[in-house]
Design a protein around this motif. Structure first.
Motif, PDB file in Angstrom:
ATOM      1  N   ALA A 293       0.847  -1.188   0.000  1.00 17.26           N
ATOM      2  CA  ALA A 293       0.000   0.000   0.000  1.00 17.26           C
ATOM      3  C   ALA A 293       0.881   1.235   0.000  1.00 17.26           C
ATOM      4  O   ALA A 293       1.924   1.263   0.656  1.00 17.26           O
ATOM      5  CB  ALA A 293      -0.926   0.019   1.219  1.00 17.26           C
ATOM      6  N   ALA A 294       0.439   2.243  -0.733  1.00 13.22           N
ATOM      7  CA  ALA A 294       1.152   3.520  -0.752  1.00 13.22           C
ATOM      8  C   ALA A 294       0.131   4.643  -0.668  1.00 13.22           C
ATOM      9  O   ALA A 294      -0.802   4.703  -1.474  1.00 13.22           O
ATOM     10  CB  ALA A 294       1.981   3.659  -2.025  1.00 13.22           C
ATOM     11  N   HIS A 295       0.280   5.517   0.318  1.00 10.36           N
ATOM     12  CA  HIS A 295      -0.497   6.752   0.369  1.00 10.36           C
ATOM     13  C   HIS A 295       0.248   7.770  -0.492  1.00 10.36           C
ATOM     14  O   HIS A 295       1.462   7.912  -0.377  1.00 10.36           O
ATOM     15  CB  HIS A 295      -0.637   7.239   1.807  1.00 10.36           C
ATOM     16  N   ARG A 296      -0.471   8.476  -1.361  1.00 16.22           N
ATOM     17  CA  ARG A 296       0.193   9.270  -2.383  1.00 16.22           C
ATOM     18  C   ARG A 296      -0.524  10.583  -2.645  1.00 16.22           C
ATOM     19  O   ARG A 296      -1.738  10.685  -2.458  1.00 16.22           O
ATOM     20  CB  ARG A 296       0.308   8.476  -3.688  1.00 16.22           C
ATOM     21  N   ILE A 297       0.255  11.555  -3.088  1.00 15.12           N
ATOM     22  CA  ILE A 297      -0.259  12.877  -3.454  1.00 15.12           C
ATOM     23  C   ILE A 297       0.319  13.226  -4.815  1.00 15.12           C
ATOM     24  O   ILE A 297       1.544  13.147  -5.014  1.00 15.12           O
ATOM     25  CB  ILE A 297       0.137  13.947  -2.419  1.00 15.12           C
ATOM     26  N   ALA A 298      -0.518  13.578  -5.778  1.00 17.00           N
ATOM     27  CA  ALA A 298      -0.038  13.979  -7.097  1.00 17.00           C
ATOM     28  C   ALA A 298       0.711  15.305  -6.971  1.00 17.00           C
ATOM     29  O   ALA A 298       0.213  16.255  -6.356  1.00 17.00           O
ATOM     30  CB  ALA A 298      -1.197  14.110  -8.066  1.00 17.00           C
ATOM     31  N   VAL A 299       1.897  15.351  -7.567  1.00 14.42           N
ATOM     32  CA  VAL A 299       2.761  16.526  -7.406  1.00 14.42           C
ATOM     33  C   VAL A 299       3.360  16.933  -8.747  1.00 14.42           C
ATOM     34  O   VAL A 299       3.349  16.173  -9.723  1.00 14.42           O
ATOM     35  CB  VAL A 299       3.904  16.259  -6.398  1.00 14.42           C
ATOM     36  N   GLU A 300       3.927  18.128  -8.743  1.00 14.83           N
ATOM     37  CA  GLU A 300       4.740  18.586  -9.860  1.00 14.83           C
ATOM     38  C   GLU A 300       5.933  19.349  -9.305  1.00 14.83           C
ATOM     39  O   GLU A 300       5.946  19.763  -8.138  1.00 14.83           O
ATOM     40  CB  GLU A 300       3.919  19.463 -10.814  1.00 14.83           C
ATOM     41  N   TRP A 301       6.939  19.513 -10.152  1.00 16.67           N
ATOM     42  CA  TRP A 301       8.158  20.213  -9.745  1.00 16.67           C
ATOM     43  C   TRP A 301       8.837  20.744 -11.009  1.00 16.67           C
ATOM     44  O   TRP A 301       8.523  20.315 -12.130  1.00 16.67           O
ATOM     45  CB  TRP A 301       9.096  19.306  -8.948  1.00 16.67           C
ATOM     46  N   ASP A 302       9.749  21.656 -10.828  1.00 14.16           N
ATOM     47  CA  ASP A 302      10.471  22.250 -11.946  1.00 14.16           C
ATOM     48  C   ASP A 302      11.714  21.427 -12.244  1.00 14.16           C
ATOM     49  O   ASP A 302      12.665  21.395 -11.449  1.00 14.16           O
ATOM     50  CB  ASP A 302      10.851  23.698 -11.628  1.00 14.16           C
ATOM     51  N   GLY A 303      11.700  20.732 -13.393  1.00 19.56           N
ATOM     52  CA  GLY A 303      12.843  19.943 -13.810  1.00 19.56           C
ATOM     53  C   GLY A 303      13.714  20.710 -14.787  1.00 19.56           C
ATOM     54  O   GLY A 303      13.440  21.864 -15.130  1.00 19.56           O
ATOM     55  N   GLN A 304      14.762  20.077 -15.257  1.00 17.45           N
ATOM     56  CA  GLN A 304      15.692  20.733 -16.177  1.00 17.45           C
ATOM     57  C   GLN A 304      15.035  21.115 -17.493  1.00 17.45           C
ATOM     58  O   GLN A 304      15.419  22.104 -18.130  1.00 17.45           O
ATOM     59  CB  GLN A 304      16.894  19.821 -16.442  1.00 17.45           C
ATOM     60  N   ASP A 305      14.033  20.347 -17.915  1.00 15.89           N
ATOM     61  CA  ASP A 305      13.379  20.602 -19.198  1.00 15.89           C
ATOM     62  C   ASP A 305      11.964  21.147 -19.035  1.00 15.89           C
ATOM     63  O   ASP A 305      11.158  21.079 -19.966  1.00 15.89           O
ATOM     64  CB  ASP A 305      13.345  19.306 -20.025  1.00 15.89           C
ATOM     65  N   GLY A 306      11.643  21.667 -17.852  1.00 20.01           N
ATOM     66  CA  GLY A 306      10.310  22.209 -17.621  1.00 20.01           C
ATOM     67  C   GLY A 306       9.615  21.510 -16.468  1.00 20.01           C
ATOM     68  O   GLY A 306      10.244  20.784 -15.679  1.00 20.01           O
ATOM     69  N   VAL A 307       8.315  21.709 -16.367  1.00 16.09           N
ATOM     70  CA  VAL A 307       7.546  21.141 -15.261  1.00 16.09           C
ATOM     71  C   VAL A 307       7.379  19.636 -15.455  1.00 16.09           C
ATOM     72  O   VAL A 307       6.994  19.170 -16.527  1.00 16.09           O
ATOM     73  CB  VAL A 307       6.161  21.820 -15.153  1.00 16.09           C
TER      74      VAL A 307
END
Length: 248
Positions: A70-84
């Motif tokens: 089981a994994a409790h999870r939250i959808a996320v985003e972050w700024d990578g080298q080539d964009g979001v």
């Protein structure tokens, strides 16, 4: 030590999804992660996963192991080298496997807690319940397969939901070994999900008013994936700007 790529079969992957107030989700995230929003909501949930034939990619299938997870999870985003970029943050992982508890964070990314699982499956209903050994987390979910996605405020239909989760295959979690996030990427040979109708759902994580004040986390929908060949690729660690609570 270089961590190996793993091969497996996803025998069952049940995603129970909640729409969450963005500020409530943000409080649980370490930097540089931020909530990925859909129609103004953060998306979080529980992944109840039975894996079969888990083994290093070079090993024969017959040597693979089977486990409930089981994994409790939250959808996320972050700024990578080539964009979001997008993926999921996993504040807690639990497993019925003693080997996974030992190997997580050592042989492959992702530290695990130990849990007892109860699973009852019929063609018309799926129930998964778990209680962690530390007494911190309990889950009890009953879902029926459905011909379409109904009642979701996050997604207009099954195709939209499938597209969203297919884009979130990179998972990061906190570790006790330092101020960084360990990462693992799911690569599925095929991608097919079914809609589920939630008959009941209880989660001590999402029902906790300290983490989610009244009205800030609402059950939205469920998705089911079955019998999919998948590999798991370790990702480079991500520097964390502030410490997050690791899985117990």
């Amino acid at each position: 030590m270089r961590q190996p790529r793993l091969s497996s079969v996803i025998e069952r992957r049940l995603l129970v999804n909640y729409r969450v107030a963005p500020d409530a989700a943000a409080r649980l995230l370490p930097g540089p992660l931020r909530p990925q929003l859909v129609h103004g909501y953060a998306v979080a949930g529980i992944c109840l996963l039975r894996l079969g034939h888990v083994r290093p990619a070079w090993a024969p299938k017959a040597f693979g192991l089977r486990s409930e997870n089981a994994a409790h999870r939250i959808a996320v985003e972050w700024d990578g080298q080539d964009g979001v970029e997008s993926g999921v943050y996993i504040p807690r992982r639990d497993t019925a496997s003693r080997l996974n508890v030992w190997a997580g964070g050592r042989l492959f990314p992702g530290e695990h807690g130990r849990a007892h699982f109860e699973v009852h499956e019929t063609p018309g209903q799926l129930r998964v319940a778990l209680a962690t050994w530390d007494g911190d987390t309990r889950v009890d979910v009953t879902v029926e397969p459905s011909d379409e996605l109904r009642g979701s405020e996050l997604f207009a239909d099954l195709a939209e939901a499938s597209h969203f989760f297919r884009g979130g295959t990179k998972g990061f979690s906190a570790t006790t070994s330092g101020p960084h996030l360990e990462g693992m990427e799911l690569r599925a040979g095929t991608w097919h999900v079914e809609a589920g109708r939630v008959r009941s759902a209880a989660s001590s994580f999402f029902d906790d008013p300290a983490a989610f004040p009244s009205g800030s986390a609402t059950l939205d929908c469920a998705l089911i994936m079955r019998d999919v060949a998948a590999s798991w690729r370790p990702l480079p660690a991500m520097a964390s700007e502030r410490e997050a609570r690791p899985a117990d």
